[in-house]
Design an enzyme around this catalytic site. Structure first.
Site, PDB file in Angstrom:
ATOM      1  N   GLN A 162       0.791  -1.226   0.000  1.00 10.43           N
ATOM      2  CA  GLN A 162       0.000   0.000   0.000  1.00 10.43           C
ATOM      3  C   GLN A 162       0.825   1.280   0.000  1.00 10.43           C
ATOM      4  O   GLN A 162       0.452   2.252  -0.649  1.00 10.43           O
ATOM      5  CB  GLN A 162      -0.934  -0.001   1.213  1.00 10.43           C
ATOM      6  CG  GLN A 162      -1.949   1.116   1.216  1.00 10.43           C
ATOM      7  CD  GLN A 162      -3.097   0.813   2.139  1.00 10.43           C
ATOM      8  OE1 GLN A 162      -4.028   0.105   1.791  1.00 10.43           O
ATOM      9  NE2 GLN A 162      -3.031   1.342   3.340  1.00 10.43           N
ATOM     10  N   GLU A 204      -2.828   9.852  -0.802  1.00 10.21           N
ATOM     11  CA  GLU A 204      -1.978  10.506   0.187  1.00 10.21           C
ATOM     12  C   GLU A 204      -0.829  11.283  -0.444  1.00 10.21           C
ATOM     13  O   GLU A 204       0.112  11.680   0.235  1.00 10.21           O
ATOM     14  CB  GLU A 204      -1.474   9.466   1.184  1.00 10.21           C
ATOM     15  CG  GLU A 204      -2.637   8.829   1.939  1.00 10.21           C
ATOM     16  CD  GLU A 204      -2.234   7.694   2.855  1.00 10.21           C
ATOM     17  OE1 GLU A 204      -1.029   7.390   2.923  1.00 10.21           O
ATOM     18  OE2 GLU A 204      -3.126   7.113   3.499  1.00 10.21           O
ATOM     19  N   GLU A 286       4.998  -1.846   8.294  1.00  7.75           N
ATOM     20  CA  GLU A 286       3.677  -1.726   8.915  1.00  7.75           C
ATOM     21  C   GLU A 286       2.724  -2.782   8.362  1.00  7.75           C
ATOM     22  O   GLU A 286       2.710  -3.034   7.150  1.00  7.75           O
ATOM     23  CB  GLU A 286       3.129  -0.323   8.644  1.00  7.75           C
ATOM     24  CG  GLU A 286       1.737  -0.069   9.176  1.00  7.75           C
ATOM     25  CD  GLU A 286       1.222   1.294   8.762  1.00  7.75           C
ATOM     26  OE1 GLU A 286      -0.012   1.436   8.657  1.00  7.75           O
ATOM     27  OE2 GLU A 286       2.038   2.212   8.536  1.00  7.75           O
ATOM     28  N   LYS A 338      -4.047   6.196  15.266  1.00 10.54           N
ATOM     29  CA  LYS A 338      -5.072   6.880  14.484  1.00 10.54           C
ATOM     30  C   LYS A 338      -6.258   7.161  15.410  1.00 10.54           C
ATOM     31  O   LYS A 338      -6.998   6.233  15.758  1.00 10.54           O
ATOM     32  CB  LYS A 338      -5.529   6.017  13.306  1.00 10.54           C
ATOM     33  CG  LYS A 338      -4.462   5.773  12.248  1.00 10.54           C
ATOM     34  CD  LYS A 338      -4.973   4.812  11.177  1.00 10.54           C
ATOM     35  CE  LYS A 338      -3.968   4.652  10.049  1.00 10.54           C
ATOM     36  NZ  LYS A 338      -4.423   3.630   9.062  1.00 10.54           N
ATOM     37  N   SER A 368      -6.343   8.126   4.874  1.00 12.37           N
ATOM     38  CA  SER A 368      -6.291   8.441   3.443  1.00 12.37           C
ATOM     39  C   SER A 368      -7.316   9.509   3.070  1.00 12.37           C
ATOM     40  O   SER A 368      -7.114  10.270   2.126  1.00 12.37           O
ATOM     41  CB  SER A 368      -6.495   7.179   2.604  1.00 12.37           C
ATOM     42  OG  SER A 368      -7.656   6.489   3.004  1.00 12.37           O
TER      43      SER A 368
END
Length: 426
Positions: A162, A204, A286, A338, A368
């Site tokens: 990603q 992003e 991650e 987050k 995002s």
């Protein structure tokens, strides 16, 4: 005594053009604070629930139900409370909701009010948000985890992973580090353009070229680092967000790399990461495995945990109880933070304190779907996270956070910049 005098919300748009909640808290002294809630594309199963309308407006993504909950249920209970008791404000909203994941009020309603309350309190005291939330101890500028190539759910290309990121770990201050990654970003654009690939950007701000494998973006980034005049490994490190929960086949329990036309077991995928780490200056991975693949995470942690930062995002979803379980089982060594995964400022702070007490690194993160709201920039400094993940130097919703950090750094003056230190203990 200053108290909460009014609370209201409205529906605004995020960086993807989807509706989101903007909450405003007005205090009895006339000061106010507002906050816009972000939204994710790649989400963990155990995240707090984002309440959407599910009707014909905005393809079902409207948030008028969440807005109504702020204007009625939440406002009715919070008006009259002290804005300076963040824990009480947040606990009251949790009690009103009555569920473990805010499925009644909506985490987007709750978080908006939680953030706006903190901002209103800071404004009332006439101090910056980072100083209000962190006190005199707020002094660490975060190392950017700078998104430079997008794949997976964040881009329409053949790259499975990603996010490919660079980190300015070999610099003495935030400003020099930010300058370096911004320059590398511009050189990467030239490299990709020379290859004949698209320089369109993902959600992003990272580029989204259609490359041949999941390793090729790393080699392309290495070329851009060199062309920009920086030294990979010494000044610039590489970080990956695999978002492996998006790759796993739930039936076979294998990880499907469509771009490379192959499937891997957990152990094989770990070996693949180990090979990449031996070739490139990768300091952080991650969500290297699925959020449900705890056995695989154990293999990953045992093999690479002493060398590489292993970050749980979907794995931990900023949830203190899940992080505690991970700590107990020796899973991962860092937590992505987050706020909208857990729902309130107080619960986010609780998770960070737990992680830091147990020597797990913390990385403050955007989503995002973002906005001009730079709350997480202040939050990262307030809690001395040491790292922040907030996109590239493209798209004003990402730039807002970097510009706020530049402002904070200038205000603090004596701020620390940890560089390689978060990774030296690994």
């Amino acid at each position: 005594m200053v108290f909460i005098d009014n609370i209201y919300a409205d529906e605004v748009l995020d960086s993807r053009g989807n509706p989101t909640v903007r909450a405003t808290v007005i205090l009895s002294d006339g000061t106010k604070g507002s906050a816009i809630v972000p939204s994710g594309a790649s989400t963990g199963k155990r995240e707090a629930l984002e309440l959407r309308d599910g009707d014909n407006r905005f393809l079902g993504k409207g948030v008028l139900k969440a807005v109504e909950n702020v204007n009625t249920k939440i406002a009715d209970e919070l008006i009259g409370l002290s804005p300076f008791n963040q824990a009480e404000v947040d606990a009251t909203m949790k009690d009103i909701d009555g569920t473990h994941n805010y499925s009644n009020l909506g985490a987007n309603a709750v978080l908006g009010v939680s953030m706006a309350t903190a901002r209103a309190a800071a404004n009332s005291l006439q101090i910056p948000l980072y100083r209000y939330l962190g006190g005199a101890n707020a002094m660490t500028m975060p190392v950017p985890m700078f998104n430079i190539i997008n794949g997976g759910e964040h881009a329409n290309n053949s790259v499975d992973f990603q996010e490919y990121m660079i980190m300015p770990t070999g610099f003495e201050n935030f400003n020099d580090g930010l300058r370096a990654v911004a320059e590398i970003y511009q050189h990467l654009k030239k490299v990709i353009d020379f290859m004949g690939e698209s320089t369109a950007v993902g959600d992003e701000g990272g580029f989204a070229p259609n490359l041949k494998s999941n390793e090729e973006p790393i080699s392309v980034i290495m070329s851009a680092i060199e062309k920009a005049g920086y030294k990979a490994g010494e000044q610039i490190s590489i970080a990956l967000d695999v978002a492996a929960s998006e790759l796993i086949d739930e039936k076979t329990k294998k990880y499907v790399l469509k771009g490379e036309n192959r499937e891997l077991t957990s152990a094989e995928l770990v070996d693949y990461y180990a090979d990449l780490c031996s070739k490139y200056p990768i300091v952080s991975i991650e969500d290297g495995l699925s959020e449900d693949d705890w056995d695989g995470w154990k293999i990953l942690t045992e093999k690479l945990g002493s060398k590489v930062q292993l970050v749980g995002d979907d794995l931990f979803v900023t949830n203190a109880s899940i992080v505690a379980e991970g700590i107990k089982k020796g899973i991962a060594n860092a937590v992505l933070i987050k706020p909208n995964q857990i729902g309130t400022v107080s619960e986010t702070m609780q998770t960070i304190r737990l992680a830091q007490r147990n020597n797990y690194n913390c990385i403050m993160s955007h989503r995002s779907g973002e906005s001009e709201d730079a709350f997480i920039a202040d939050f990262a400094v307030a809690l001395n996270c040491g790292q922040i993940k907030t996109g590239s130097t493209a798209r004003s919703d990402r730039i807002a956070k970097y510009n706020r950090l530049l402002e904070i750094g200038a205000e603090i003056g004596y701020a620390e910049y940890l560089g390689k230190q978060p990774f030296s203990k690994k």
